[in-house]
Scaffold this motif. Structure first.
Motif, PDB file in Angstrom:
ATOM      1  N   PHE A 117       0.786  -1.233   0.000  1.00  0.00           N
ATOM      2  CA  PHE A 117       0.000   0.000   0.000  1.00  0.00           C
ATOM      3  C   PHE A 117       0.823   1.291   0.000  1.00  0.00           C
ATOM      4  O   PHE A 117       0.450   2.260  -0.657  1.00  0.00           O
ATOM      5  CB  PHE A 117      -0.927   0.053   1.231  1.00  0.00           C
ATOM      6  CG  PHE A 117      -2.063  -0.918   1.177  1.00  0.00           C
ATOM      7  CD1 PHE A 117      -3.137  -0.713   0.324  1.00  0.00           C
ATOM      8  CD2 PHE A 117      -2.076  -2.031   1.998  1.00  0.00           C
ATOM      9  CE1 PHE A 117      -4.199  -1.601   0.279  1.00  0.00           C
ATOM     10  CE2 PHE A 117      -3.142  -2.926   1.967  1.00  0.00           C
ATOM     11  CZ  PHE A 117      -4.197  -2.707   1.105  1.00  0.00           C
ATOM     12  N   THR A 118       1.909   1.342   0.746  1.00  0.00           N
ATOM     13  CA  THR A 118       2.585   2.602   1.035  1.00  0.00           C
ATOM     14  C   THR A 118       3.058   3.346  -0.207  1.00  0.00           C
ATOM     15  O   THR A 118       2.873   4.562  -0.300  1.00  0.00           O
ATOM     16  CB  THR A 118       3.764   2.375   1.996  1.00  0.00           C
ATOM     17  OG1 THR A 118       3.253   1.768   3.185  1.00  0.00           O
ATOM     18  CG2 THR A 118       4.428   3.683   2.365  1.00  0.00           C
ATOM     19  N   GLY A 119       3.649   2.666  -1.161  1.00  0.00           N
ATOM     20  CA  GLY A 119       4.156   3.343  -2.357  1.00  0.00           C
ATOM     21  C   GLY A 119       3.069   4.104  -3.103  1.00  0.00           C
ATOM     22  O   GLY A 119       3.148   5.331  -3.252  1.00  0.00           O
ATOM     23  N   PRO A 120       2.047   3.404  -3.581  1.00  0.00           N
ATOM     24  CA  PRO A 120       0.970   4.119  -4.272  1.00  0.00           C
ATOM     25  C   PRO A 120       0.255   5.145  -3.379  1.00  0.00           C
ATOM     26  O   PRO A 120      -0.157   6.201  -3.848  1.00  0.00           O
ATOM     27  CB  PRO A 120       0.016   3.000  -4.699  1.00  0.00           C
ATOM     28  CG  PRO A 120       0.911   1.801  -4.824  1.00  0.00           C
ATOM     29  CD  PRO A 120       1.917   1.962  -3.716  1.00  0.00           C
ATOM     30  N   HIS A 121       0.139   4.852  -2.094  1.00  0.00           N
ATOM     31  CA  HIS A 121      -0.505   5.810  -1.201  1.00  0.00           C
ATOM     32  C   HIS A 121       0.309   7.095  -1.078  1.00  0.00           C
ATOM     33  O   HIS A 121      -0.265   8.182  -0.896  1.00  0.00           O
ATOM     34  CB  HIS A 121      -0.733   5.211   0.181  1.00  0.00           C
ATOM     35  CG  HIS A 121      -1.923   4.310   0.249  1.00  0.00           C
ATOM     36  ND1 HIS A 121      -2.322   3.700   1.414  1.00  0.00           N
ATOM     37  CD2 HIS A 121      -2.813   3.913  -0.696  1.00  0.00           C
ATOM     38  CE1 HIS A 121      -3.401   2.973   1.178  1.00  0.00           C
ATOM     39  NE2 HIS A 121      -3.710   3.086  -0.101  1.00  0.00           N
ATOM     40  N   SER A 122       1.631   6.986  -1.199  1.00  0.00           N
ATOM     41  CA  SER A 122       2.442   8.208  -1.147  1.00  0.00           C
ATOM     42  C   SER A 122       2.067   9.121  -2.314  1.00  0.00           C
ATOM     43  O   SER A 122       2.001  10.338  -2.158  1.00  0.00           O
ATOM     44  CB  SER A 122       3.937   7.896  -1.138  1.00  0.00           C
ATOM     45  OG  SER A 122       4.339   7.297  -2.354  1.00  0.00           O
TER      46      SER A 122
END
Length: 194
Positions: A16-21
């Motif tokens: 999740f973290t990459g695209p959420h950034s």
């Protein structure tokens, strides 16, 4: 891949973290643009609305990717194992992305018929209010995915399965959004989502 992850101490694969950034960066960009837009200026308001339509298209693509690559697989795995988690069933049920995108597209068209500065200012305030309400839901929604669904993925999927999911997520984001995992402008970008 598993050996590489174990050797580097990376026992978990975060999907999740990459695209959420990127999504948080877009929220930051529209918040800045919103605060600097002169709602009585046709050019400023039109540029804001067009940018927001593009942003919400990217949000919709992001949601589609999460549903296809992550949430459907998590739901299927939990169903197969007879594990019930209500939050998984209700994710993306009511996040207002479609409504927001439609509203922004309608306002873009309505702006072309606008005859007064007062009318444009009212439109701008409507957009501002809608974005504030959306953002108040959207940021905690992403936090929930990272704090609730990511641990479920780690619990019920192998590292190799998670690597495959992450690869699919990244490839689709590269094709359907403007997300680039190597882009430094938002690679480590964080907003307060609490």
């Amino acid at each position: 891949m598993t050996t590489f992850l174990q050797n580097t101490g990376m026992g978990e694969v975060d999907v999740f973290t990459g695209p959420h950034s990127r999504m948080k960066y877009l929220v930051h960009l529209y918040s800045e643009k919103l605060s600097s837009t002169d709602f009585s200026s046709y050019a400023d308001l039109k540029a804001l609305l067009q940018g927001l339509v593009s942003t919400f298209s990217e949000f919709k693509n992001h949601e589609h990717i999460e549903n296809k690559c992550i949430m459907k697989k998590l739901q299927n795995r939990l169903n197969f194992l007879h594990v019930e988690v209500n939050a998984v069933k209700q994710v993306h049920c009511d996040n207002h992305l479609s409504e927001m995108k439609e509203m922004l597209e309608e306002l873009c068209q309505k702006l072309d018929m606008c005859l007064s500065r007062l009318e444009m200012e009212q439109m701008g305030k409507e957009v501002q209010q809608a974005l504030q309400e959306f953002t108040q839901d959207f940021l905690p929604h992403m936090k929930e995915e990272e704090e609730v669904f990511q641990p479920l993925l780690i619990e019920y999927f192998s590292v190799d399965e998670l690597m495959a999911i992450k690869t699919d997520v990244m490839e689709l984001h590269s094709k359907l959004t403007k997300y680039d995992p190597y882009e430094k402008a938002y690679a480590d970008y964080e907003l307060d989502t609490g």
